[in-house]
Design a protein around this motif. Structure first.
Motif, short mmCIF file in Angstrom:
data_model
loop_
_atom_site.label_atom_id
_atom_site.label_comp_id
_atom_site.label_asym_id
_atom_site.label_seq_id
_atom_site.Cartn_x
_atom_site.Cartn_y
_atom_site.Cartn_z
N VAL A 187 -1.83 2.57 9.04
CA VAL A 187 -1.98 3.27 10.32
C VAL A 187 -0.80 2.95 11.22
N PHE A 188 -0.39 3.94 12.01
CA PHE A 188 0.56 3.74 13.10
C PHE A 188 -0.23 3.95 14.38
N ALA A 189 -0.62 2.85 15.03
CA ALA A 189 -1.41 2.93 16.26
C ALA A 189 -1.05 1.75 17.14
N TRP A 190 -1.15 1.95 18.45
CA TRP A 190 -0.80 0.89 19.39
C TRP A 190 -1.46 1.16 20.73
N THR A 205 -3.30 7.88 6.89
CA THR A 205 -4.06 6.82 7.54
C THR A 205 -5.29 6.51 6.70
N ALA A 206 -5.52 5.24 6.41
CA ALA A 206 -6.61 4.88 5.51
C ALA A 206 -6.95 3.41 5.66
N VAL A 207 -8.14 3.06 5.18
CA VAL A 207 -8.59 1.68 5.06
C VAL A 207 -8.89 1.41 3.60
N LEU A 208 -8.46 0.25 3.10
CA LEU A 208 -8.77 -0.18 1.74
C LEU A 208 -9.38 -1.57 1.82
N PHE A 209 -10.44 -1.80 1.07
CA PHE A 209 -11.02 -3.13 1.01
C PHE A 209 -11.84 -3.25 -0.27
N GLY A 210 -12.21 -4.48 -0.60
CA GLY A 210 -13.00 -4.70 -1.80
C GLY A 210 -13.11 -6.17 -2.13
#
Length: 383
Positions: A187-190, A205-210
């Protein structure tokens, strides 16, 4: 207790099956990634209370503010932010959290934000979105968010940081009551101004987890489905892909290289790529990162450096890394967690990383000075 299990129970009976965890979880039709909402838009229809997933977001900066705001807008999530006092905190309390995004629309969401985790109580998942240099101090304060041993499913703790060491720090501080996952985000966020998070950049833009062990526990799928319902692409990397650890290394290589060259040159991505010698330095950093990751057992990186360099061409030319912005502003940065860590990982395996080593040495004096200044004025690391 049991909120997460009830959510999972309902999901299984409504779908009749469980999908593969290796699949990307795409945003649902009701949470379209290109749906534009204004402050006056009607919120999503709430789901029944038994479907609510309680989530604590630690840090309300670019990462925590954006992903927490997206989750807070979704049905099925009760989100509480834990963030230090200050202008940003006060603005959120007074006016709500505003997200400004060309991809997801502009919207203002009323959210709960507190300073102390002890006022929140046990939750089903914790998203840790602080700077890595704050993590050792923040981690022990999160124990009030964890379910008790008699409550069954442990609280899932997902670090969305830039380095590799966050899971170990969290495990050491929180113990068996927490199920610490590996995690990362793209992500590019501020913080554009107090109370406002700007989100720009590429559409990936994404989230990865596990689970770092490669398991497939129900809580991982439930959280992934919640992100999808919020309009955020979420992926749980499969074991045959190297799992979340491989994905974290790939993110680490890219962010460490971008941060190092950006901080050393004080230049934007476009300026780095416009100069042939500086572009070569960036490519050398990527190649060194690949060599270090390979030495640590990460496979499938033969084309990574070239692919990452090519991807950089498609990113906004004004892009800068948060580490570079902190260095430019004279604030403490994640130099140790990114550039310094890459140097130490290289030394640990006997891998040559001269470009990383040189830039780390060049940036160290200012980093030490920034830390001394912050300590002298009693400044707390920003979240």
């Amino acid at each position: 207790a049991g909120l997460l299990r009830r959510r999972l129970h309902t999901h299984r009976h409504s779908t009749g099956r469980r999908s593969r965890l290796s699949d990307s979880v795409k945003p649902r039709r009701g949470g379209s990634r290109r749906r534009h909402l204004s402050a006056s838009s009607s919120p999503p229809t709430p789901t029944p209370p038994e479907h609510i997933m309680r989530i604590a977001v630690v840090g309300a900066g670019g990462v925590g503010g954006f992903f927490g705001g997206m989750l807070a807008r979704a049905a099925g999530a009760q989100v509480t932010f834990i963030a230090r006092a200050g202008a940003h905190h006060s603005a959120i309390v007074k006016d709500g959290l505003r997200i400004v995004s060309a991809e997801h629309g502009d919207f203002t969401q009323s959210v709960r934000v507190v300073e102390d985790a002890s006022s929140v109580g046990a939750v089903d998942a914790v998203l840790v979105c602080v700077k890595e240099y704050s993590l050792a101090a923040v981690a022990p304060t999160l124990t009030p968010l964890l379910h008790g041993e008699a409550d069954g499913e442990p609280t899932a703790v997902v670090p969305l940081l830039n380095g590799m060491g966050a899971p170990e720090v969290l495990e050491a501080a929180l113990g068996a009551r927490a199920r610490v996952l590996g995690g990362l985000c793209k992500v590019f966020a501020w913080i554009e101004r107090p109370g406002v998070i700007a989100h720009k950049g590429p559409s990936d833009t994404a989230v990865l987890f596990g689970e770092r062990s490669g398991g497939e526990p129900p809580r991982v799928r439930a959280l992934a489905e919640l992100f999808a319902s919020a309009g955020v692409v979420c992926k749980v990397p499969a074991r045959e892909e190297g799992g979340i650890t491989s994905a974290m290394w790939r993110k680490f290589i890219g962010i460490a290289a971008f941060s190092a060259v950006g901080a050393a040159t004080r230049a934007t991505l476009g300026e780095v790529l416009a100069e042939a010698r500086t572009r070569q330095l960036y490519a050398a950093l990527l190649a060194e990162g690949v060599a270090v990751a390979t030495a640590h057992g990460v496979g499938g990186l033969d084309e990574y450096a070239a692919a990452q360099a090519s991807r950089a061409e498609s990113l906004p030319k004004a892009s800068t890394a948060s580490l570079a912005r902190d260095v430019l502003a004279g604030r403490p940065s994640e130099l140790e967690a990114q550039v310094g860590a890459m140097v130490r990982y290289a030394e640990g395996k006997g891998v040559a990383a001269p470009a990383f080593a040189a830039l780390y040495a060049a940036l160290l004096p200012q980093e030490r000075a920034a830390a001394r200044t912050a300590a002298a004025v009693g400044a707390r690391a920003p979240r």
